[in-house]
Design a protein around this motif. Structure first.
Motif, PDB file in Angstrom:
ATOM      1  N   TYR A 157      41.944  34.607  47.436  1.00 39.68           N
ATOM      2  CA  TYR A 157      41.612  35.995  47.778  1.00 39.68           C
ATOM      3  C   TYR A 157      41.370  36.153  49.276  1.00 39.68           C
ATOM      4  O   TYR A 157      41.868  37.080  49.911  1.00 39.68           O
ATOM      5  CB  TYR A 157      40.376  36.424  46.990  1.00 39.68           C
ATOM      6  N   SER A 195      34.075  43.614  42.951  1.00 38.58           N
ATOM      7  CA  SER A 195      35.090  44.248  42.125  1.00 38.58           C
ATOM      8  C   SER A 195      35.510  45.602  42.696  1.00 38.58           C
ATOM      9  O   SER A 195      36.705  45.936  42.721  1.00 38.58           O
ATOM     10  CB  SER A 195      34.567  44.416  40.694  1.00 38.58           C
ATOM     11  N   GLN A 210      42.775  36.893  36.941  1.00 37.43           N
ATOM     12  CA  GLN A 210      42.814  37.191  38.373  1.00 37.43           C
ATOM     13  C   GLN A 210      44.236  37.126  38.908  1.00 37.43           C
ATOM     14  O   GLN A 210      44.645  37.952  39.742  1.00 37.43           O
ATOM     15  CB  GLN A 210      41.927  36.197  39.128  1.00 37.43           C
ATOM     16  N   MET A 217      42.524  40.639  41.380  1.00 35.96           N
ATOM     17  CA  MET A 217      41.179  40.125  41.622  1.00 35.96           C
ATOM     18  C   MET A 217      40.109  41.145  41.249  1.00 35.96           C
ATOM     19  O   MET A 217      38.979  40.779  40.927  1.00 35.96           O
ATOM     20  CB  MET A 217      41.032  39.730  43.093  1.00 35.96           C
ATOM     21  N   GLY A 237      39.420  40.539  37.717  1.00 33.15           N
ATOM     22  CA  GLY A 237      38.737  39.251  37.620  1.00 33.15           C
ATOM     23  C   GLY A 237      37.286  39.331  38.018  1.00 33.15           C
ATOM     24  O   GLY A 237      36.399  38.792  37.330  1.00 33.15           O
TER      25      GLY A 237
END
Length: 598
Positions: free
Chosen positions: A58, A117, A220, A225, A228
């Protein structure tokens, strides 16, 4: 459940239920209460592992940090989690107690997951999408408000998780850690239950890691993401529900006040009373004047002969009437306070020997993930591809089988062979892990050299399954070292220090990850000249140009040297023991035991 209640020892003096009333052995504590703690442990590790183990993807792919900087972001984040465990242990032992510390900081961690998130979901809070593999400098790195939101969310998670970790272990162990009674059988049964609990806690840890590194990492990779991170938040919420659900069954140890103040008093009193003449029980004239009050009052205290300069802190207290509190606490401490300070100093070398071990763990969560990304992730030539971060699930899947086998098969066999209640002493467990972890880096270096050579020759990519051995070997090493270290610290802790000393286990992780960041920067700086001025062994964003294999070999050598340092520390720790108390039984003959490993 009735059998568990009947076999449980009497509760500790002062242990209370959730309403502050004295605990009842048949209603509070035992495995029935510990199951709820194991629940939050599994859900919390599921949430944090899904973030931490795939975070480099990420940070590199969506936040657009350079590879080496992204690796340092991850190691600093994980290191901060474990360093903050000291804060969690301190707050629990001194002011809040385990339950309230977990509840408060559990919600802090949950808020961090939610913020992560939200940022991952909203495009305006992230840099514009681009490919970091293009190497054309067109990718915009996250800065300003975007970076601030990211790091705020990340370190809310770190604060919450760090303060939770030592208390989950300590609170679960507190359900069994009552006094064993006058005889030795109660203490022996309690030690066996504690060992079983620590193995159960590690099993719970492995289950959470396995789910995180398979299902959650797959989500993810395929759903984004943001989804996730959202699932991590949901898992954390489920853990908090598990914690609260067991409130009526917990045996709670009330906080004892600041644990640092008594230790500070010991050092101040030892200095101010440094000219005090000490009594001695020795009939040998050569030992006249040797300080022995801590030994005389403490019976078979393991570290009586160590750090004798601290004994002068309690000379005045020993000379007073028994059970009399010193009138001037900063000039005369109790024997228990001196023993507490000695214990903290004595376990420090054992703690220090596990730092390099956790530096190896940092590589498996950073560079090994990128190493897998540079390999063929397809299975059997089909369309299914393994997310590189999910490779870390392989050792945990194996450990879900090995941990029960260890408890049910190896422990009884070793108990008959060694006479040790838990089959193998905590120091032995630590030594096995430290001895074998270097093999993980040897496997990693060998595979990386082969992968790099094939890439340079234009050959097809190696299968990602070639890096499985380095994860497997480390998984076995961690089963021994991690559980052994937690059991060792908890068993050696004085009253009121269980959470704090347990936090030292996680502090070792912190220093290991920080050391990894230092080594990456240092290696790049030192090797820049020999690497064509491009930034050193790890200075490129392309593993085909980097020399990750040489970095792995360096860590393998450090691991071997660290193991031999551990042998010396284990020998020193075991010296001066009388061997008749519970702690002595757990670490007796440490040097001989550890040498059997090699």
């Amino acid at each position: 459940m009735d059998v568990e209640s009947r076999s449980s020892p009497l509760p500790d003096a002062g242990a209370v239920d959730w309403r502050g009333r004295p605990c009842e052995p048949r209603r509070h504590g035992g495995m029935r209460a510990a199951v709820f703690v194991l629940g939050i442990q599994m859900f919390e590790i599921m949430a944090i592992a899904a973030v931490g183990n795939n975070l480099i993807t990420y940070v590199f792919g969506e936040m657009h940090f350079p590879l080496s900087q992204a690796a340092n972001v991850v190691t600093n984040f994980v290191g901060t989690i474990f360093l903050l465990s000291l804060l969690g242990g301190f707050l629990s032992d001194s002011y809040l107690g385990c339950f309230w510390t977990m509840l408060i900081f559990g919600f802090v961690e949950l808020s961090g997951f939610i913020l992560l998130s939200v940022q991952a979901h909203l495009p305006q809070l992230k840099p514009p999408p681009c490919s970091m593999a293009a190497m054309d400098g067109s990718c915009e790195q996250a800065t300003g408000v975007k970076a601030s939101i990211f790091f705020a969310a990340l370190y809310l998670v770190a604060l919450g998780s760090g303060c939770l970790k030592p208390n989950m272990i300590a609170h679960g162990a507190d359900q069994f850690a009552a006094g064993g009674g006058a005889g030795g059988s109660g203490a022996a049964d309690n030690a066996k239950r504690l060992s079983t609990y620590f193995n159960s806690a590690y099993f719970s840890f492995c289950a959470g890691e396995l789910i995180a590194l398979t299902a959650l990492v797959w989500v993810q990779t395929h759903s984004g993401m943001d989804v996730g991170f959202g699932i991590s938040a949901a898992a954390m919420a489920a853990g908090l529900v598990s914690l609260v659900s067991g409130a009526a069954f917990y045996r709670n140890k009330p906080p004892q006040g600041s644990i640092f103040t008594p230790i500070a008093r010991v050092f101040v009193a030892a200095y101010t009373e440094r000219k005090q003449i000490c009594p001695s029980s020795s009939s040998d004239p050569a030992n006249a004047g040797v300080c022995e009050p801590a030994h005389l009052a403490g019976g078979n205290f393991r570290h009586a002969s160590k750090f004798r300069f601290l004994d002068k802190a309690c000379v005045r207290a020993v000379q007073q009437a028994p059970n009399t509190k010193p009138e001037r606490p900063w000039r005369a401490c109790t024997v228990a306070e001196v023993q507490q300070a000695k214990t903290l100093l004595a376990v420090t070398p054992i703690f220090a020997c596990t730092i390099v071990f956790n530096t190896v763990l940092a590589q498996l969560q950073t560079f090994s993930v990128q190493q897998g990304s540079a390999m063929d992730t397809a299975l059997g030539g089909g369309s299914f591809r393994i997310p590189p971060a999910s490779l870390q699930a392989i050792p945990y899947a194996m450990l879900l089988l090995l941990v029960p086998a260890y408890e049910l098969l190896l422990v009884p066999l070793m108990k008959r062979a060694t006479g040790t209640r838990s089959g193998i002493t905590p120091l032995q467990r630590i030594g096995v892990g430290l001895c074998t972890v270097s093999l993980s880096m040897v496997a990693a270096a060998t595979v990386e050299r082969r992968r790099r050579d094939l890439s340079a020759a234009g050959a097809p990519r190696m299968s990602v399954l070639w890096i499985v051995p380095q994860f497997l070997v480390f998984g076995v090493s961690e089963m021994f070292t991690a559980v052994g270290l937690i059991e060792f610290f908890y068993s050696q802790a004085c009253a009121g220090m269980q959470s704090f000393l347990t936090a030292l286990t996680y502090c070792s992780y912190a220093f290991g990850f920080y050391l990894s960041s230092v080594l990456v920067s240092l290696v790049n700086r030192v090797t820049a000249a020999s690497h064509g001025g491009r930034g050193g062994w790890l200075g490129d964003n392309d593993l085909d140009k980097d020399r990750l294999d040489l970095f792995y070999w360096m860590l393998a050598v450090l691991s071997v040297l660290n193991f031999f340092c551990y042998l010396l520390c284990a020998r020193w720790y075991n010296s001066g023991a009388d061997g008749s108390d519970a702690a002595s039984a757990q670490v007796a003959a440490a040097e001989g035991d550890v040498k059997e490993i090699i």
